[in-house]
Design a protein around this motif. Structure first.
Motif, PDB file in Angstrom:
ATOM      1  N   ALA A 180      -0.179   8.280  -5.735  1.00 44.18           N
ATOM      2  CA  ALA A 180       1.279   8.337  -5.568  1.00 44.18           C
ATOM      3  C   ALA A 180       1.919   9.195  -6.653  1.00 44.18           C
ATOM      4  O   ALA A 180       1.365   9.384  -7.729  1.00 44.18           O
ATOM      5  CB  ALA A 180       1.871   6.927  -5.606  1.00 44.18           C
ATOM      6  N   ASN A 181       3.099   9.706  -6.343  1.00 46.44           N
ATOM      7  CA  ASN A 181       3.829  10.551  -7.289  1.00 46.44           C
ATOM      8  C   ASN A 181       5.069   9.822  -7.778  1.00 46.44           C
ATOM      9  O   ASN A 181       6.025   9.631  -7.035  1.00 46.44           O
ATOM     10  CB  ASN A 181       4.225  11.875  -6.627  1.00 46.44           C
ATOM     11  CG  ASN A 181       4.814  12.866  -7.610  1.00 46.44           C
ATOM     12  OD1 ASN A 181       4.985  12.565  -8.784  1.00 46.44           O
ATOM     13  ND2 ASN A 181       5.114  14.068  -7.135  1.00 46.44           N
ATOM     14  N   LEU A 182       5.019   9.391  -9.062  1.00 49.93           N
ATOM     15  CA  LEU A 182       6.150   8.701  -9.682  1.00 49.93           C
ATOM     16  C   LEU A 182       6.709   9.520 -10.839  1.00 49.93           C
ATOM     17  O   LEU A 182       7.263   8.971 -11.792  1.00 49.93           O
ATOM     18  CB  LEU A 182       5.737   7.311 -10.178  1.00 49.93           C
ATOM     19  CG  LEU A 182       5.506   6.241  -9.100  1.00 49.93           C
ATOM     20  CD1 LEU A 182       4.055   6.203  -8.666  1.00 49.93           C
ATOM     21  CD2 LEU A 182       5.930   4.868  -9.589  1.00 49.93           C
ATOM     22  N   ASP A 228       0.855  -1.189   0.000  1.00 54.11           N
ATOM     23  CA  ASP A 228       0.000   0.000   0.000  1.00 54.11           C
ATOM     24  C   ASP A 228       0.886   1.233   0.000  1.00 54.11           C
ATOM     25  O   ASP A 228       1.455   1.607   1.025  1.00 54.11           O
ATOM     26  CB  ASP A 228      -0.916   0.008   1.224  1.00 54.11           C
ATOM     27  CG  ASP A 228      -2.025   1.059   1.110  1.00 54.11           C
ATOM     28  OD1 ASP A 228      -1.911   1.944   0.230  1.00 54.11           O
ATOM     29  OD2 ASP A 228      -2.991   0.999   1.880  1.00 54.11           O
ATOM     30  N   LEU A 229       1.017   1.853  -1.183  1.00 55.75           N
ATOM     31  CA  LEU A 229       1.834   3.065  -1.346  1.00 55.75           C
ATOM     32  C   LEU A 229       0.949   4.267  -1.645  1.00 55.75           C
ATOM     33  O   LEU A 229       1.354   5.185  -2.348  1.00 55.75           O
ATOM     34  CB  LEU A 229       2.851   2.855  -2.469  1.00 55.75           C
ATOM     35  CG  LEU A 229       4.212   2.298  -2.048  1.00 55.75           C
ATOM     36  CD1 LEU A 229       4.956   1.702  -3.230  1.00 55.75           C
ATOM     37  CD2 LEU A 229       5.058   3.382  -1.383  1.00 55.75           C
ATOM     38  N   HIS A 230      -0.256   4.257  -1.106  1.00 50.58           N
ATOM     39  CA  HIS A 230      -1.189   5.349  -1.332  1.00 50.58           C
ATOM     40  C   HIS A 230      -0.542   6.693  -0.967  1.00 50.58           C
ATOM     41  O   HIS A 230      -0.020   6.865   0.131  1.00 50.58           O
ATOM     42  CB  HIS A 230      -2.449   5.138  -0.490  1.00 50.58           C
ATOM     43  CG  HIS A 230      -3.434   6.253  -0.532  1.00 50.58           C
ATOM     44  ND1 HIS A 230      -4.064   6.653  -1.698  1.00 50.58           N
ATOM     45  CD2 HIS A 230      -3.898   7.079   0.441  1.00 50.58           C
ATOM     46  CE1 HIS A 230      -4.883   7.650  -1.439  1.00 50.58           C
ATOM     47  NE2 HIS A 230      -4.788   7.928  -0.144  1.00 50.58           N
ATOM     48  N   LYS A 231      -0.534   7.598  -1.920  1.00 47.32           N
ATOM     49  CA  LYS A 231       0.035   8.947  -1.745  1.00 47.32           C
ATOM     50  C   LYS A 231       1.522   8.929  -1.395  1.00 47.32           C
ATOM     51  O   LYS A 231       2.064   9.886  -0.831  1.00 47.32           O
ATOM     52  CB  LYS A 231      -0.758   9.747  -0.719  1.00 47.32           C
ATOM     53  CG  LYS A 231      -2.147  10.129  -1.199  1.00 47.32           C
ATOM     54  CD  LYS A 231      -2.812  11.141  -0.292  1.00 47.32           C
ATOM     55  CE  LYS A 231      -4.160  11.582  -0.874  1.00 47.32           C
ATOM     56  NZ  LYS A 231      -4.840  12.561  -0.008  1.00 47.32           N
ATOM     57  N   GLY A 232       2.204   7.853  -1.745  1.00 44.35           N
ATOM     58  CA  GLY A 232       3.648   7.811  -1.534  1.00 44.35           C
ATOM     59  C   GLY A 232       4.375   8.670  -2.563  1.00 44.35           C
ATOM     60  O   GLY A 232       3.851   8.971  -3.630  1.00 44.35           O
ATOM     61  N   SER A 233       5.584   9.071  -2.241  1.00 46.73           N
ATOM     62  CA  SER A 233       6.400   9.865  -3.161  1.00 46.73           C
ATOM     63  C   SER A 233       7.555   9.017  -3.672  1.00 46.73           C
ATOM     64  O   SER A 233       8.412   8.588  -2.896  1.00 46.73           O
ATOM     65  CB  SER A 233       6.952  11.115  -2.475  1.00 46.73           C
ATOM     66  OG  SER A 233       7.769  11.844  -3.375  1.00 46.73           O
TER      67      SER A 233
END
Length: 214
Positions: free
Chosen positions: A128-130, A104-109
């Protein structure tokens, strides 16, 4: 058992307490620590500072890394299967061949992170921001990419089949020999994207999407 919180600790100390049964290391600072090839399954590193740390080939299955700082961390072949990494900071991290299955990388940078050949099957990357990430040959099969920023990312050879795309931003992303089978592009930003060499079996593409993709 003692709960470590907001303290500095070196790798040897953490491993000593972990092997004794401790799992909670909230907000611990492990900046630059070397924790390669160790088992830390189920560890609680909520809001921990792991910037520039090395955890290559380590086992962090089911770990709690909510809001953890993993900026520029070396995570080559690290196993994060099932980990909770909501709001984690992985900017410029080395995640080559890392296992992030069902993470779970919700809203991860993950801005400019290196995820070449990473396993992200069924991961939650919503919001998330990739941007600018290197995602060459990564496997996103079945992943949730709703609201994900993939602008300027390199998705050459990546597998995005059966991913959930809603308001996903692919603007200026490199999509070459990318598997996009069975995805719906109805609400996806494809500005400046070339889809000519992608695998597009069973996709839903609106006229607007085709115009954006040129």
């Amino acid at each position: 058992m003692e709960i470590w919180e907001a303290g500095c600790m070196d790798a040897d100390e953490l491993l000593k307490f972990y092997r004794a049964g401790e799992r909670n290391f909230l907000q611990v600072s492990l900046h630059l620590a070397n924790l390669s090839e160790v088992c830390l399954a189920g560890i609680n590193l909520n809001r921990a500072n792991l910037a520039n740390a090395t955890l290559s080939q380590s086992n962090l299955r089911q770990a709690n890394l909510i809001e953890a700082n993993l900026t520029a961390a070396v995570l080559w072949r690290t196993d994060f299967s099932g980990a909770n990494m909501i709001l984690a900071n992985l900017k410029a991290a080395n995640l080559i061949r890392a296992t992030l299955r069902k993470v779970d990388l919700h809203k991860g940078s993950l801005v400019k992170a290196d995820l070449r050949l990473a396993d992200l099957r069924y991961a939650n990357l919503s919001g998330a921001n990739l941007a600018g990430a290197d995602l060459r040959y990564a496997n996103f099969t079945g992943a949730n990419l709703s609201g994900t920023n993939l602008s300027s990312a390199n998705l050459t050879g990546a597998n995005l089949s059966n991913t959930y795309l809603s308001h996903t931003n692919f603007a200026k992303a490199i999509l070459y020999k990318t598997d996009l089978s069975y995805v719906d592009f109805t609400e996806v930003d494809l500005t400046g994207v070339d889809l000519r060499y992608c695998l597009l079996n069973g996709v839903t593409l609106t006229e607007r999407s085709l115009i954006e993709a040129g």
